[in-house]
Scaffold this active site. Sequence first.
Site, PDB file in Angstrom:
ATOM      1  N   GLU B 211      75.835 -61.133 -53.079  1.00 52.36           N
ATOM      2  CA  GLU B 211      74.780 -60.173 -52.746  1.00 52.36           C
ATOM      3  C   GLU B 211      74.404 -59.301 -53.946  1.00 52.36           C
ATOM      4  O   GLU B 211      73.230 -59.032 -54.180  1.00 52.36           O
ATOM      5  CB  GLU B 211      75.204 -59.293 -51.563  1.00 52.36           C
ATOM      6  N   GLU B 214      72.392 -61.441 -56.309  1.00 55.55           N
ATOM      7  CA  GLU B 214      71.044 -61.721 -55.800  1.00 55.55           C
ATOM      8  C   GLU B 214      70.134 -60.499 -55.916  1.00 55.55           C
ATOM      9  O   GLU B 214      68.987 -60.602 -56.323  1.00 55.55           O
ATOM     10  CB  GLU B 214      71.109 -62.150 -54.326  1.00 55.55           C
ATOM     11  N   GLU B 215      70.660 -59.339 -55.525  1.00 54.06           N
ATOM     12  CA  GLU B 215      69.799 -58.152 -55.460  1.00 54.06           C
ATOM     13  C   GLU B 215      69.570 -57.502 -56.815  1.00 54.06           C
ATOM     14  O   GLU B 215      68.538 -56.883 -57.035  1.00 54.06           O
ATOM     15  CB  GLU B 215      70.391 -57.121 -54.480  1.00 54.06           C
TER      16      GLU B 215
END
Lengths: 327, 327
Positions: B211, B214-215
Site C-alpha cells: 500500500e 502504491e500510494e
Amino acid sequence: MMISRVAKSHGLIRLLKKPCDGCLRSPLFLRFPADGFSTFRSYSLTRSRFMSTDPMVGEEARNGGVTMLPAVEDKYGGVMTEMTRPMDPSAFSALLRSSLSNWTLQGKKGVWIKLPRQLIGLAETAVKEGFWFHHAEKNYLMLVYWIPKQDHTLPSNASHRVGIAAFVLNHKKEVIVVQEKTGRFKGQGIWKFPTGVVNEGEYIHDGSVREVKEETGVDTEFVQVLAFRQTHKAFFEKSDLFFVCMMKPLSLEINAQESEIEAAQWMPWEEYNKQPFVQNHELLRYMTDICSAKTNGDYEGFTPLPVSAPDLQGNLYFNNRDLSSRQ
Amino acid sequence: MMISRVAKSHGLIRLLKKPCDGCLRSPLFLRFPADGFSTFRSYSLTRSRFMSTDPMVGEEARNGGVTMLPAVEDKYGGVMTEMTRPMDPSAFSALLRSSLSNWTLQGKKGVWIKLPRQLIGLAETAVKEGFWFHHAEKNYLMLVYWIPKQDHTLPSNASHRVGIAAFVLNHKKEVIVVQEKTGRFKGQGIWKFPTGVVNEGEYIHDGSVREVKEETGVDTEFVQVLAFRQTHKAFFEKSDLFFVCMMKPLSLEINAQESEIEAAQWMPWEEYNKQPFVQNHELLRYMTDICSAKTNGDYEGFTPLPVSAPDLQGNLYFNNRDLSSRQ
C-alpha cells in the site's frame, strides 16, 4: 454499454419525476466506520420514500403505479434496493432497466440489489444487466453494479475469518483444557485450549469470554491478546486471523458443553506443555513460551480500550503497559 | 425431509454403482489450516473421477451417460461440485436429486455447489432442494446443504475485512502523509497516514509494504504492528480489523499514485500531530501517542515471525522484545 442499453429503454417506461434525493426521511439507516486512519468510506444511508420497508411500496406495486425499484441511498452516491416480494422476471427486468436509466440520469454510482434466498430466481435478470456478486450470507445474495465509466470504489468483501484460543490460568497454575468431539484431534487424547470463531459484530474479548463459557461453563474476564497468527486458505480462498487470549477465571467449576466437547478439565500448566502434540509443533511451542512468559509477568500483550469517535465506536488493542509507563 | 425426497427419486434415476470414495486421484486439492489451537477443520480435498475439470465429464454428459454431478470430496465427508457448463434447470434438478440420493446413501455430510455468475439461473433449483448460500465472490456463488440430521459443522463465512495504516518515519522525524482523491476527507486539506485494505491471501506486513509503495512510491520495510482496532458494520453487517503498522523507509522520493492520491509528502511528525483533525479525535490521539512512544523507543508492538507446521504456514505476531529478553 449499460448506459446505452438503459437509454434505449428510457422512452418505453414512464420515469419517476421526483428523484430519490429529494425525499429523505430518516437520517441514518446503516452506520459505517470512517476515521482518519480508515480508507473505508462512511456509509450512513438515508431512507428514501422508496425504502423497501415502507408499506406504501407494496400498495403502489400492486396498483401498477411504480416504475422504479424501491431504494435507499448511501453517502457515496449509490443506491440499494432490497427485494422482498416475488416478482415475474420480465417485470423485474423492466423495473430494473427503468430504475438504472433513472439512476444513470441522476448521476448515481454503485447500485446494490439484496436478493433474499427465496427470490434467487431474479438474480439471472440482474446478471444479464451487468450486475456481479458482492457477497452472500445464508439467506441473501448481494449483487452490485457500477454506473460510472471510471473504476469502481466499492468496498471489498470480507476476507478473513477471526478465531480465538483462550489461555485460562487459575491460582494453582492450572489451565483449562478440552478434548473436542469433532475435528482432526477427535479421539486422539489431545488436550487443547478452548477455541472458537468470533462472529461478525462481536468483539474479540467478548467472543473469547463467550467461547470459554459455552465450552466449559467457566466465567472469565478478558486480560489481553498475547499474540495473533495469520494464515491463508482457511476455507476456500479466505484467510484467517487467530488471537491467543489471556483470560482470568471468575469461577472454577467445569461443565463441558455436550454438543462439542468430549471432556474438559483444569490441568497443571507444566503437564499441558509436556504433551508431544505441543512439543512437536513449532507454532504451539511459541504459543506456550509466550503464555509461560505472561504467567511469570515477563510479557505484555495488547489490552483493549473502548474508543469512540463521532461516527464510530470500537476497541483499540495496544501495549497498555508501555504506553502508561511513559505518561 | 430431504432424505425422503431424494429416496423417492431413487428408483427413477440410475445410480452410479461405484461410489466416489473408491476413485481418488490427486491427494491434495485445497489446503486448509489445522493445528492445536484452531477449531477450523483441515480440508484437504481429494479429487474424484467426477472432478469437474476432468474432460471425461463433459463427454459423458453429452452422451447422456452421467447420473451424478461431478464432485470432489473433502476430508470431512463432504463433496463439492462446480458447475461449468450451461444446463437446462430441469436436467440440473434431476441430476441434483440423483446425486443427493446417492450422497445420502454414501453417508456424505456437507454438499457444496459452486455456481459461476453466468450459471446463476441454476441457483433457484438448488434452493428448492434445500440449499442455502455460504458465500459469494464477484464471479461465483457457493451454495451448501447439510445431509445429516444433526446440526451442521460447516465453516463460518468470512466476517472481517482487514485494513492497515502505515506509520513511516524517516531519519529526520518526518512521516509520510497523503491526501486522498476520494472518501470523506477529500478536499478538506487533511493529511493522513497511507491506508489500505489487506487482500485475502496477503499477509498484513506484505499488504502494508504494497500500500505504501502504491500510494507514495516509497519502498519500506515492515517493523511491527503497534496496535489494532476492531469495529463493526464496516460495510453491511461485516466487521473490520485495522492494524497500525510501523514501517521503516528504504527510499525517500515520493511519487503520488495518480488514481487515488491527491498529494503525498514527508511532514514533520509534530506538524502532523498538531492538525485539529488529529487533536479532536480520541482514537487518533491514542494512535499518535502510541506512535510517539514508539519513536522514542518506549513502546513495543507485535513483530511477525514466519511459523510452519506440517499442515500449515503462517505468521505469528507477538511481543518479540519481551519474549527474547527472557530467553
